[in-house]
Design a protein around this motif. Sequence first.
Motif, PDB file in Angstrom:
ATOM      1  N   GLY A 108     -13.273  41.038  12.719  1.00 58.91           N
ATOM      2  CA  GLY A 108     -13.565  40.240  11.502  1.00 58.91           C
ATOM      3  C   GLY A 108     -14.914  40.560  11.057  1.00 58.91           C
ATOM      4  N   LEU A 109     -15.586  40.784  11.869  1.00 53.99           N
ATOM      5  CA  LEU A 109     -17.346  40.858  11.368  1.00 53.99           C
ATOM      6  C   LEU A 109     -17.178  42.280  10.697  1.00 53.99           C
ATOM      7  CD1 LEU A 109     -19.980  39.704  11.071  1.00 53.99           C
ATOM      8  CD2 LEU A 109     -20.546  40.679  13.415  1.00 53.99           C
ATOM      9  N   ARG A 110     -16.610  43.242  11.301  1.00 55.71           N
ATOM     10  CA  ARG A 110     -16.504  44.567  10.775  1.00 55.71           C
ATOM     11  C   ARG A 110     -15.925  44.703   9.237  1.00 55.71           C
ATOM     12  NH1 ARG A 110     -14.875  47.026  14.839  1.00 55.71           N
ATOM     13  NH2 ARG A 110     -12.488  47.199  14.461  1.00 55.71           N
ATOM     14  N   GLU A 111     -14.938  43.769   9.290  1.00 53.11           N
ATOM     15  CA  GLU A 111     -14.180  43.848   7.993  1.00 53.11           C
ATOM     16  C   GLU A 111     -14.783  43.117   7.017  1.00 53.11           C
ATOM     17  OE1 GLU A 111     -10.740  44.510   5.408  1.00 53.11           O
ATOM     18  OE2 GLU A 111     -11.485  45.259   7.458  1.00 53.11           O
ATOM     19  N   LEU A 112     -15.615  41.985   7.195  1.00 52.49           N
ATOM     20  CA  LEU A 112     -16.323  41.173   6.354  1.00 52.49           C
ATOM     21  C   LEU A 112     -17.544  42.112   5.830  1.00 52.49           C
ATOM     22  CD1 LEU A 112     -16.729  38.537   5.119  1.00 52.49           C
ATOM     23  CD2 LEU A 112     -18.374  37.906   6.873  1.00 52.49           C
ATOM     24  N   LEU A 113     -18.174  42.986   6.718  1.00 51.96           N
ATOM     25  CA  LEU A 113     -19.041  43.812   6.512  1.00 51.96           C
ATOM     26  C   LEU A 113     -18.453  44.890   5.220  1.00 51.96           C
ATOM     27  CD1 LEU A 113     -22.089  44.925   7.052  1.00 51.96           C
ATOM     28  CD2 LEU A 113     -21.311  46.310   8.974  1.00 51.96           C
ATOM     29  N   ARG A 136     -22.904  49.804  17.918  1.00 55.55           N
ATOM     30  CA  ARG A 136     -22.457  51.015  17.851  1.00 55.55           C
ATOM     31  C   ARG A 136     -21.133  51.182  18.293  1.00 55.55           C
ATOM     32  NH1 ARG A 136     -24.711  54.153  21.065  1.00 55.55           N
ATOM     33  NH2 ARG A 136     -26.463  53.001  21.811  1.00 55.55           N
ATOM     34  N   ASP A 137     -20.864  50.472  19.520  1.00 50.91           N
ATOM     35  CA  ASP A 137     -19.501  50.499  20.268  1.00 50.91           C
ATOM     36  C   ASP A 137     -18.423  49.787  19.210  1.00 50.91           C
ATOM     37  OD1 ASP A 137     -20.393  51.896  22.350  1.00 50.91           O
ATOM     38  OD2 ASP A 137     -20.460  50.060  23.580  1.00 50.91           O
ATOM     39  N   ASN A 138     -18.967  48.852  18.304  1.00 54.43           N
ATOM     40  CA  ASN A 138     -18.067  48.204  17.559  1.00 54.43           C
ATOM     41  C   ASN A 138     -17.957  48.489  16.060  1.00 54.43           C
ATOM     42  OD1 ASN A 138     -16.578  45.732  19.269  1.00 54.43           O
ATOM     43  ND2 ASN A 138     -18.838  45.676  20.057  1.00 54.43           N
ATOM     44  N   HIS A 139     -18.837  49.606  15.800  1.00 58.05           N
ATOM     45  CA  HIS A 139     -18.666  50.120  14.505  1.00 58.05           C
ATOM     46  C   HIS A 139     -19.295  49.297  13.556  1.00 58.05           C
ATOM     47  CE1 HIS A 139     -16.544  53.480  16.530  1.00 58.05           C
ATOM     48  NE2 HIS A 139     -15.800  52.532  16.681  1.00 58.05           N
ATOM     49  N   LEU A 140     -20.435  48.443  13.747  1.00 63.19           N
ATOM     50  CA  LEU A 140     -20.860  47.475  12.847  1.00 63.19           C
ATOM     51  C   LEU A 140     -21.844  48.085  12.044  1.00 63.19           C
ATOM     52  CD1 LEU A 140     -20.900  44.301  15.252  1.00 63.19           C
ATOM     53  CD2 LEU A 140     -19.376  44.888  13.358  1.00 63.19           C
ATOM     54  N   SER A 141     -21.525  49.258  11.240  1.00 62.71           N
ATOM     55  CA  SER A 141     -22.753  49.966  10.578  1.00 62.71           C
ATOM     56  C   SER A 141     -22.444  49.607   8.925  1.00 62.71           C
ATOM     57  CB  SER A 141     -22.500  51.517  10.681  1.00 62.71           C
ATOM     58  OG  SER A 141     -22.893  51.858  12.060  1.00 62.71           O
ATOM     59  N   PRO A 142     -23.615  49.777   8.215  1.00 65.85           N
ATOM     60  CA  PRO A 142     -24.833  49.599   8.730  1.00 65.85           C
ATOM     61  C   PRO A 142     -25.448  48.512   9.431  1.00 65.85           C
ATOM     62  CG  PRO A 142     -24.705  49.422   6.462  1.00 65.85           C
ATOM     63  CD  PRO A 142     -23.356  49.449   6.753  1.00 65.85           C
ATOM     64  N   TYR A 143     -26.429  48.427  10.370  1.00 60.15           N
ATOM     65  CA  TYR A 143     -27.005  47.622  10.813  1.00 60.15           C
ATOM     66  C   TYR A 143     -28.377  47.701  10.950  1.00 60.15           C
ATOM     67  CZ  TYR A 143     -26.996  49.956  15.229  1.00 60.15           C
ATOM     68  OH  TYR A 143     -27.090  50.965  16.120  1.00 60.15           O
ATOM     69  N   ARG A 144     -29.001  46.646  11.206  1.00 65.60           N
ATOM     70  CA  ARG A 144     -30.463  46.701  11.399  1.00 65.60           C
ATOM     71  C   ARG A 144     -30.971  45.301  12.359  1.00 65.60           C
ATOM     72  NH1 ARG A 144     -34.433  43.544   8.728  1.00 65.60           N
ATOM     73  NH2 ARG A 144     -32.787  42.891   6.967  1.00 65.60           N
ATOM     74  N   LEU A 145     -31.532  45.870  13.505  1.00 66.88           N
ATOM     75  CA  LEU A 145     -32.128  45.184  14.791  1.00 66.88           C
ATOM     76  C   LEU A 145     -33.352  44.362  14.613  1.00 66.88           C
ATOM     77  CD1 LEU A 145     -31.499  47.694  17.618  1.00 66.88           C
ATOM     78  CD2 LEU A 145     -30.099  45.770  17.051  1.00 66.88           C
ATOM     79  N   ILE A 146     -33.288  43.007  14.679  1.00 69.43           N
ATOM     80  CA  ILE A 146     -34.270  42.149  14.660  1.00 69.43           C
ATOM     81  C   ILE A 146     -34.738  42.024  16.097  1.00 69.43           C
ATOM     82  CG2 ILE A 146     -35.206  40.207  13.582  1.00 69.43           C
ATOM     83  CD1 ILE A 146     -33.086  40.457  11.661  1.00 69.43           C
ATOM     84  N   ASP A 161     -27.419  37.929  10.631  1.00 66.98           N
ATOM     85  CA  ASP A 161     -26.125  37.539  10.572  1.00 66.98           C
ATOM     86  C   ASP A 161     -25.326  37.423  11.981  1.00 66.98           C
ATOM     87  OD1 ASP A 161     -26.257  37.927   7.556  1.00 66.98           O
ATOM     88  OD2 ASP A 161     -26.678  40.182   8.318  1.00 66.98           O
ATOM     89  N   LEU A 162     -25.880  37.894  12.738  1.00 67.62           N
ATOM     90  CA  LEU A 162     -25.405  37.980  14.166  1.00 67.62           C
ATOM     91  C   LEU A 162     -26.488  37.980  15.302  1.00 67.62           C
ATOM     92  CD1 LEU A 162     -22.830  38.990  16.201  1.00 67.62           C
ATOM     93  CD2 LEU A 162     -23.471  41.220  15.936  1.00 67.62           C
TER      94      LEU A 162
END
Length: 224
Positions: A108-113, A136-146, A161-162
């Motif tokens: 759902g997060l991937r779809e929202l993205l 990467r495993d869940n294809h949540l691109s693009p992403y930024r690590l904090i 966001d996550l």
Amino acid sequence: GLPDGHQQGPTLELLSKAGIAVREQPGSPRRPTTNMDGVSIKMVRPQDMPVQVANGNFDLAITGEDWLYDHLYRFPGSPVKEILKLGVGKVRIVAVVSNKLPVDSPQGLRELLRKNGLSALRIASEYTSIADRYARDNHLSPYRLIPTWGASEAFLPEDADLLIENVQTGRTLAQHDLKIIDIMFESSACLVGSTNSVGGGSKLKRMKRIIQALRRTINESGKE
């Protein structure tokens, strides 16, 4: 090496059952003494244990499987290995979002993205390598690590966001109006060592004595 923080209590209790007494030394709280001849102890953060072992500063250390995995994801060639699962200090490593976010799974997060066309999913965590692999495993691109250093739940929803976090009961998440959308794995304390460990016969005997004492105690606890 022994951990401080929430793992310290369960770890000291397990060592005591194994016949390994650890006593605080006045003026040196991070360098307790023990009843085992030739063994010195230092208490540091569990997240620092794998690097200490990899660098040869500690022969044996107790840390969490979460921190061991985070280290190995970052340094695949590290000599650090798990010797024994201790089964104490259990936590779950989870993916967390704000209750205001209309998703209940990484899909759902991937779809929202994808639909919202976000410039980047902001992922906050102390476990930067685990978080990176999860994205990467869940294809949540693009992403930024904090990267965070404690109290990570405060980052959501304004600054992230996550959240990739460890939980025991989930009460803190509920207090901050957050929800778990994925349970990644369960982590507990473990004994780690190095494949590059060197030393004479007496040193190896001391290490084996510690490992055997802990293994015997864990096996006996499993029979109760």
